[in-house]
Design an enzyme around this catalytic site. Structure first.
Site, mmCIF file in Angstrom:
data_model
loop_
_atom_site.group_PDB
_atom_site.id
_atom_site.type_symbol
_atom_site.label_atom_id
_atom_site.label_comp_id
_atom_site.label_asym_id
_atom_site.label_seq_id
_atom_site.Cartn_x
_atom_site.Cartn_y
_atom_site.Cartn_z
ATOM 1 N N HIS A 306 0.824 -1.123 -0.068
ATOM 2 C CA HIS A 306 -0.082 -0.127 0.035
ATOM 3 C C HIS A 306 0.860 1.213 0.144
ATOM 4 C CE1 HIS A 306 -3.091 2.731 1.266
ATOM 5 N NE2 HIS A 306 -3.979 1.979 0.763
ATOM 6 N N ASP A 364 -7.802 -5.557 0.131
ATOM 7 C CA ASP A 364 -8.270 -6.339 -1.166
ATOM 8 C C ASP A 364 -7.725 -7.735 -0.861
ATOM 9 O OD1 ASP A 364 -7.663 -3.426 -2.752
ATOM 10 O OD2 ASP A 364 -9.474 -4.458 -2.568
#
Ligand code: SDX
Length: 430
Positions: A306, A364
């Site tokens: 991320h 996710d």
């Protein structure tokens, strides 16, 4: 907001630039006057060190794995509230009173139907169209149906458009699903809550009564909360930039959906599940870990890493817990994909490559397994992300439009193309 100043020496010039402090988090150096004083731009293509705006909506501490919406931790919102409460909080800045919550729920519920001619709009798509393509087109088309809420200078019209989009996204998303499986569209029901209504519109059929599983609707509502907003991510920045030109809100949200579709962003949930299916078994994990580490191999562990979180994504922890709840409720004991996911996470989190680069599972990673167990097809995963993120896009768009200092966003560039040269007539070209 307090401020001081910073000194910069650039191009042989000493430049004093104001420094602004936020409530929490990094301060910013205001470089608005840098070009005027030095003739130079700053350069930060991925916006890794650039704040594009001031905002009061969401705060992320990537090192500590903290996510706050209007100051409230995501863990508490997901535990104690529902998605429409989070929508109210993001839009208006405070948790609703019981009366405000009842009124908000009532208003959203009564805007869930779409214009009947949207059905005919759908007929133009191929049945095998990706539902995200259908979402981009259908949400953009809303500005062709709802002319009475496209004037962004009118606060009332802005609010009507906002409520319409939050209310109608589940209906449009369910229509995209039904169209792809060749089943009839299902109208929303006003006696169902937001998540239950969506499950009903996706999975009920005219031939029999559909009973919403309360464990699944609660899990789905929580998944919507986890996806609601996330600071200035790529799709939110897209919505802000589109909105800065004065484009109507439906067009701006359609732009956000298009950006979210990318596999590096919201498309990662679909890509993560496809990756787990490709890995197939725990035995194959070392081969894929090696691929992810190989500089010459474009393969990446989807659902890992991320831009901001250099610690565990707090949403991923809640997503993992929700995943286990859903699998338990559905009596799915040994899901091979879950076995691969759990083992992949264990190996990756102990591998020096991932530890040094601080690559943790993000939201996710577990969402795909959960949504697949709930009966959603893989190509619907990002649609659900877009459904939930619509309120975040709208809240950020609203904040930008209501900012008195708002101007059109127009970045500059570092030009490395050809210097000025004269035209060459066709006859002279070799
Ligand atoms: C979302 O921004 C948001 O807030 C987004 C989001 C939201 O709610 O809106 O949180 C939703 O988009 C979550 C992210 C979903 N995407 C994925 O899971 C796709 C896989 N992840 C990567 O593509 C990547 O981690 C990003 C896109 C998420 C972040 O990319 P960055 O910040 O630009 O980092 P990078 O690509 O520069 O990678 C840094 C290093 C690189 O190695 P070096 O060149 O330094 O040697 O880490 C490596 C990368 O090769 N790396 C990975 C990796 N992610 C980064 N290596 C293997 N697998 C990965 N997943």
């Amino acid at each position: 907001m307090s401020s001081s100043s910073g000194n910069l020496k650039v191009g042989g010039k000493d430049v004093e630039l104001p420094v602004k402090d936020g409530t929490i988090g990094p301060s910013v150096v205001d470089i608005g006057k840098l070009y005027g004083q030095t003739g130079m731009f700053t350069y930060d293509p991925g916006f890794t060190s650039t704040a594009a705006c001031e905002s009061k909506i969401t705060y992320i501490d990537g090192d500590e794995g903290i996510l706050l919406h209007r100051g409230y931790p995501i863990e508490q919102l997901a535990e104690h509230g529902d998605f429409l409460e989070t929508c109210y909080l993001l839009l208006f800045g405070e948790l609703p009173t019981p009366t405000q919550k009842a009124d908000f729920d009532h208003r959203i519920t009564r805007h869930t139907m779409v214009h009947e001619q949207m059905m005919r709009f759908f007929q133009g798509f191929r049945r095998d169209a990706h539902p995200m393509a259908v979402m981009v087109a259908s949400v953009g088309a809303l500005s062709a149906f709802y002319h009475d809420s496209t004037d962004i200078s009118d606060p009332h019209q802005r609010m009507v458009a906002s409520m319409r989009m939050i209310a109608k996204m589940p209906t449009i998303a369910a229509m995209a699903h039904k169209y792809s499986v060749g089943q009839p569209f299902v109208y929303p029901k006003n006696d169902l809550d937001y998540a239950s209504n969506f499950l009903h519109m996706c999975f009920s059929v005219p031939c029999e009564e559909y009973k919403v599983n309360p464990v699944l609707s609660r899990a789905l509502d929580r998944i919507f909360i986890l996806h609601a907003d996330h600071e200035q991510n790529a799709s939110t920045s897209t919505v802000r930039l589109a909105g800065s030109s004065g484009a109507n809100p439906f067009a701006c949200i359609a732009a956000g959906i298009a950006c979210l579709w990318g596999p590096a962003h919201g498309g990662a949930n679909e890509a993560a599940l496809q990756m787990l299916q490709e890995i197939g078994s725990v035995d194959n994990i070392p081969k894929y870990i090696a691929k992810a580490k190989d500089k010459n191999d474009p393969f990446r562990l989807m659902g890992f890493g991320h831009r901001v979180y250099k610690n565990y994504d707090p949403r991923a922890k809640i997503m993992q817990k929700t995943c286990h709840e859903v699998l338990k409720e559905l009596g799915i004991k040994d899901d091979p994909l879950l076995d691969v996911a759990v083992e992949l996470e264990r190996i990756a989190l102990s591998d020096p490559y991932f530890v040094e680069k601080k690559l943790y599972p993000n939201i996710d990673f577990y969402s795909g397994i959960t949504l697949k167990a709930m009966g959603f097809s893989t190509d619907m995963f990002t649609v659900l992300f877009a459904l939930a993120r619509t309120v975040g896009w709208i809240a950020q768009w609203k904040e930008m439009i209501e900012d008195p200092g708002q101007r059109i966003g127009r970045p500059r560039q570092l030009y490395t193309g050809s210097p000025k040269r004269d035209y060459i007539a066709m006859a002279q070209r070799k």
